[in-house]
Write an enzyme that holds these catalytic residues in place. Structure first.
Site, short mmCIF file in Angstrom:
data_model
loop_
_atom_site.label_atom_id
_atom_site.label_comp_id
_atom_site.label_asym_id
_atom_site.label_seq_id
_atom_site.Cartn_x
_atom_site.Cartn_y
_atom_site.Cartn_z
N GLY A 1 -16.63 -5.15 18.00
CA GLY A 1 -16.62 -4.18 16.90
C GLY A 1 -17.81 -3.63 16.79
N THR B 1 -13.55 -2.73 12.23
CA THR B 1 -14.47 -1.51 12.42
C THR B 1 -13.58 -0.22 12.59
OG1 THR B 1 -16.23 -2.68 13.26
CG2 THR B 1 -16.29 -0.35 13.56
N ALA C 1 -12.15 1.07 9.14
CA ALA C 1 -13.06 1.58 8.21
C ALA C 1 -12.81 3.00 7.91
CB ALA C 1 -14.52 1.25 8.44
N GLY D 1 -13.80 4.79 4.48
CA GLY D 1 -14.99 5.33 3.69
C GLY D 1 -16.20 5.78 4.01
N GLU E 1 -19.15 6.15 -3.75
CA GLU E 1 -18.30 5.33 -3.99
C GLU E 1 -18.53 4.32 -5.00
OE1 GLU E 1 -17.34 3.30 -0.27
OE2 GLU E 1 -16.34 5.21 0.46
N HIS F 1 -9.50 -5.82 -1.78
CA HIS F 1 -9.72 -4.48 -2.13
C HIS F 1 -8.65 -4.12 -3.01
CE1 HIS F 1 -9.57 -0.04 -1.76
NE2 HIS F 1 -10.68 -0.27 -0.70
N ARG G 1 -15.69 -3.32 -7.12
CA ARG G 1 -14.21 -3.63 -6.79
C ARG G 1 -13.40 -4.75 -7.46
NH1 ARG G 1 -14.72 -2.85 -0.45
NH2 ARG G 1 -14.70 -0.47 -0.35
N HIS H 1 -9.61 -8.37 1.40
CA HIS H 1 -10.38 -7.50 2.19
C HIS H 1 -11.51 -7.57 2.85
CE1 HIS H 1 -11.18 -3.10 3.15
NE2 HIS H 1 -12.24 -3.21 2.36
N GLU I 1 -19.50 -8.92 9.87
CA GLU I 1 -18.83 -9.64 8.67
C GLU I 1 -18.77 -10.90 9.09
OE1 GLU I 1 -15.18 -7.50 7.74
OE2 GLU I 1 -14.53 -9.15 6.52
N ARG J 1 -19.85 -7.57 -2.57
CA ARG J 1 -20.16 -6.54 -1.66
C ARG J 1 -20.20 -5.18 -2.20
NH1 ARG J 1 -17.34 -3.40 3.09
NH2 ARG J 1 -15.77 -3.58 1.39
C1 LIG Z 1 -9.19 -1.42 6.05
C2 LIG Z 1 -10.65 -1.54 6.16
C3 LIG Z 1 -11.42 -0.51 5.66
C4 LIG Z 1 -12.70 -0.64 5.65
N1 LIG Z 1 -13.72 0.21 5.16
C5 LIG Z 1 -15.05 -0.03 5.16
C6 LIG Z 1 -15.74 1.30 4.83
O1 LIG Z 1 -15.38 2.28 4.60
N2 LIG Z 1 -17.31 1.16 5.02
C7 LIG Z 1 -17.81 -0.28 5.26
O2 LIG Z 1 -19.13 -0.37 5.21
N3 LIG Z 1 -16.82 -1.33 5.65
C8 LIG Z 1 -15.64 -1.23 5.57
N4 LIG Z 1 -14.70 -2.31 5.95
C9 LIG Z 1 -15.10 -3.60 6.39
C10 LIG Z 1 -15.71 -3.17 7.87
O3 LIG Z 1 -15.04 -2.37 8.66
C11 LIG Z 1 -15.96 -4.46 8.58
O4 LIG Z 1 -16.50 -5.40 7.79
C12 LIG Z 1 -16.78 -4.30 9.98
O5 LIG Z 1 -16.16 -3.22 10.63
C13 LIG Z 1 -16.91 -5.57 10.60
O6 LIG Z 1 -17.48 -5.23 11.75
P1 LIG Z 1 -17.63 -6.36 12.72
O7 LIG Z 1 -18.52 -6.04 14.08
O8 LIG Z 1 -18.34 -7.59 12.13
O9 LIG Z 1 -16.21 -7.17 13.14
P2 LIG Z 1 -14.95 -6.30 13.77
O10 LIG Z 1 -15.01 -5.03 13.60
O11 LIG Z 1 -13.74 -6.87 12.73
O12 LIG Z 1 -14.83 -6.85 15.20
C14 LIG Z 1 -14.42 -8.26 15.36
C15 LIG Z 1 -14.21 -8.25 16.94
O13 LIG Z 1 -14.36 -9.71 17.35
C16 LIG Z 1 -13.10 -10.24 18.12
N5 LIG Z 1 -12.87 -11.32 18.00
C17 LIG Z 1 -12.48 -12.01 16.81
N6 LIG Z 1 -12.52 -13.26 16.93
C18 LIG Z 1 -12.40 -13.69 18.42
C19 LIG Z 1 -12.46 -14.49 19.37
N7 LIG Z 1 -12.33 -15.90 18.84
N8 LIG Z 1 -12.67 -14.46 20.59
C20 LIG Z 1 -13.03 -13.10 21.06
N9 LIG Z 1 -13.22 -12.34 20.24
C21 LIG Z 1 -12.75 -12.09 18.83
C22 LIG Z 1 -12.20 -9.06 17.81
O14 LIG Z 1 -11.14 -8.96 18.64
C23 LIG Z 1 -12.95 -7.86 17.54
O15 LIG Z 1 -13.29 -7.06 18.93
C24 LIG Z 1 -13.27 -1.97 5.88
C25 LIG Z 1 -12.44 -2.93 6.46
C26 LIG Z 1 -11.21 -2.78 6.66
C27 LIG Z 1 -10.23 -3.97 6.99
#
Ligand SMILES: Cc1cc2nc3c(=O)[nH]c(=O)nc-3n(C[C@H](O)[C@H](O)[C@H](O)COP(=O)(O)OP(=O)(O)OC[C@H]3O[C@@H](n4cnc5c(N)ncnc54)[C@H](O)[C@@H]3O)c2cc1C
Length: 534
Positions: free
Chosen positions: A17, A46, A49, A51, A120, A241, A287, A348, A372, A383
């Site tokens: 992500g 990611t 997302a 917003g 927001e 959410h 929220r 969420h 996250e 948050r």
């Molecule tokens: C619907 C929605 C809307 C959102 N809107 C917003 C917004 O507007 N603004 C904001 O700031 N945040 C928003 N968020 C929160 C935000 O999107 C996430 O917190 C953020 O994208 C997390 O990024 P990340 O890189 O930590 O993880 P992620 O983007 O979740 O990526 C996780 C990665 O880890 C991999 N993975 C997981 N477990 C394993 C494993 N055991 N082995 C190998 N790979 C694994 C997955 O395949 C994926 O590639 C939103 C979330 C959602 C669900």
């Protein structure tokens, strides 16, 4: 069970992500990088997302204001140093995303060189950069285009990390050197050895029955780190959410906070607005307050959902500002330019996670965590909207700065060898129903007993049920050849127990943790994090 040769690199990134890819792109400049993603390249929170990403951008805004808004939302549990550092790094990481090619929406009237800043809930200024209502997709597109053309990065999709490779486990000089991972296509288990490992596995929404998260969000990183003895913090603070689309054909479709920012009003089925009864900020309250208000109205009146109405803003504005939500709702027969949207709350965002310092280092040398999955102290007990993409990008950058210094000082040797995965006497599973039943039980009991509103009795019930499930899952896990469902189930029960143990420990209500038996926040006794270690 087939084994494949080891993969050795300077950096192992578990997760593709925003956190994982941002780090990988930087690390590739100083070494070889292996990125694991357990599903496809777009299967990440990611991508969903909508917003945007919060950052101080306009001249009217200030770091102090963003810091204060974040601290207020965090209800006394934010780490001020973390908040200040992450907020101040914000504009730089946004500029980096823009340099990579992210096309944030610009102001069209007046000055097309300026970016449009969304507002927001909980933010006192407009400071959310967005790409219409598809911000995550646009950021992922830009990151991916860069990853594809970076020769030092090898991406392993459909590779599920199972457990960390740890040298001298349980000794003071324990160190992480990578991970075992299941190649979901071949069923082989490979060793990915690396000088430095970054956990970037995202959240754990799948622990609840209703969630806005995609299927990958089973908390694997938290469970792996916990099994490795790394401290896990503040798991009781799970953000719900307030507004997920309520429709039998829509799986986890989020109706962005930005709609309320643009004036959408929450209404009961008869059209009566109700948020003013819960907060003077009404729809712009944080929220947790909005989610609890909806939960309370639904329970009070026995409703399946409430309604979010933006129709007064006019069709042109709605179609231009929220094309994704407009189209998705229209495909289900809901015209949001003329009628309100049926909505319910859903799990969420995980505010707690693997405890890190401000260089994304965990307590286990060699292991970093960002995004996250991590707990930096930015969010505290709740948050602030759009602070999570910000945190993920900033902490990926900070992790890189730290590993770059260590690489330059040659302080990390090459990884040692580790034994192959040992399947023992495990046999192929022929009773899938045992796995699916446990999945359902965990998710339903977490929803019913450990959801938006909690009580001591419900939490205790959840604790007892989970202990039983953990025993069953544990023995099933070691008796059978593993597959991805089983690995995720084993992680899910760990994460569920961490949430419940943390919630039981905190005998007070604060931020996202709301317990009817302990409504007071009691700053004297409870103004501290909840830290659990195996
Ligand atoms: C619907 C929605 C809307 C959102 N809107 C917003 C917004 O507007 N603004 C904001 O700031 N945040 C928003 N968020 C929160 C935000 O999107 C996430 O917190 C953020 O994208 C997390 O990024 P990340 O890189 O930590 O993880 P992620 O983007 O979740 O990526 C996780 C990665 O880890 C991999 N993975 C997981 N477990 C394993 C494993 N055991 N082995 C190998 N790979 C694994 C997955 O395949 C994926 O590639 C939103 C979330 C959602 C669900």
């Amino acid at each position: 069970m087939p084994q494949s040769p080891d993969i050795t690199s300077d950096f192992l990134v578990i997760g593709g992500g925003i956190a994982g890819l941002s780090f990988a792109l930087k690390a590739a400049a100083i070494g070889s990088v292996a990125v694991l993603a357990k599903a496809g390249s777009a299967d990440a929170n990611t991508s969903y997302a909508q917003g945007g990403i919060a950052s101080v951008w306009s001249v009217d805004d200030s770091f102090e204001s963003h810091v204060e808004d974040t601290l207020r939302a965090g209800a006394g549990l934010c780490n001020r140093a973390a908040v200040e550092a992450i907020v101040r790094d914000g504009p730089e990481v946004v500029r980096e995303l823009i340099r990579l090619g992210t096309r944030f929406t610009r102001v069209t009237e007046g000055n097309e060189h300026e970016y449009d800043l969304g507002r927001e809930g909980g933010h006192s200024h407009r400071r959310v950069l967005h790409a219409q209502d598809l911000t995550g997709q646009e950021i992922m597109r830009a990151l991916w285009e860069a990853v594809r053309t970076t020769p030092n990065i090898r991406f392993y999709d459909e590779h599920l990390a199972i457990d960390l490779l740890i040298e001298n486990r349980s000794r003071p000089d324990a160190r992480c050197w990578g991970s075992y991972a299941l190649d979901r296509r071949s069923g082989a288990i490979r060793k990915f050895r690396a000088r430095f490992t970054l956990l970037a596995t995202g959240g754990a929404g799948k622990v609840y029955l209703y969630t806005t998260n995609p299927d990958i969000a089973s908390g694997d990183g938290v469970a792996m780190a916990y099994r490795a003895g790394v401290p896990i913090g503040n798991m009781e603070f799970y953000q719900f959410h307030p507004t997920c689309l309520y429709h039998p054909e829509a799986k986890s479709f989020l109706i962005s906070e930005a709609l309320r920012g643009e004036g959408a009003i929450l209404k009961l089925p008869g059209g009566e607005p109700f948020m003013k009864r819960y907060s003077p900020d009404a729809e712009l309250a944080p929220r947790d307050i909005v989610a609890r208000a909806i939960d309370s109205e639904m329970k009070r009146l026995g409703l399946d959902c409430v309604y979010l109405d933006l129709s007064h803003r006019g069709a042109d504005f709605i179609r231009r500002r929220f094309p994704n939500i407009y189209t998705r709702c229209a495909s289900l027969g809901i015209d949001i330019t003329r009628e309100p949207i049926p909505v319910v709350p859903a799990a969420h965002y995980m505010c707690g996670g693997v405890v890190t310092d401000l260089s994304a280092r965990t307590a286990l040398p060699g292991l970093y965590a960002a995004g996250e999955v991590a707990m930096t102290g930015l969010h505290g007990a709740n948050r602030l909207a759009s602070n999570s993409l910000l945190e993920a990008a900033v902490m990926a950058r900070r992790a890189f700065i730290d590993v770059a210094e260590r690489m330059a000082a040659r302080s990390a040797a090459a990884p040692p060898s580790f034994p192959d995965w040992n399947p023992g006497r495990a046999i192929r599973s022929d009773e899938r129903v045992l796995v699916t039943q446990s999945w359902d039980e965990i998710r339903r009991l977490m929803w019913n007993y450990v959801g938006i509103v909690r009580t001591d009795r419900r939490l205790e019930r959840a604790r007892r049920r989970l202990a039983l499930l953990r025993e069953e899952i544990h023995s099933y896990y070691w008796d059978h050849l593993i597959d991805s469902d089983l690995v995720e189930l084993r992680n899910l029960v760990v994460v569920a127990e961490l949430i419940v143990r943390s919630a039981i420990y905190r005998k007070s209500s604060r931020g996202l943790h709301y317990n009817l038996d302990h409504l007071e926040s009691d700053d004297e006794r409870w103004l501290h994090d909840t830290i659990i270690r195996d």
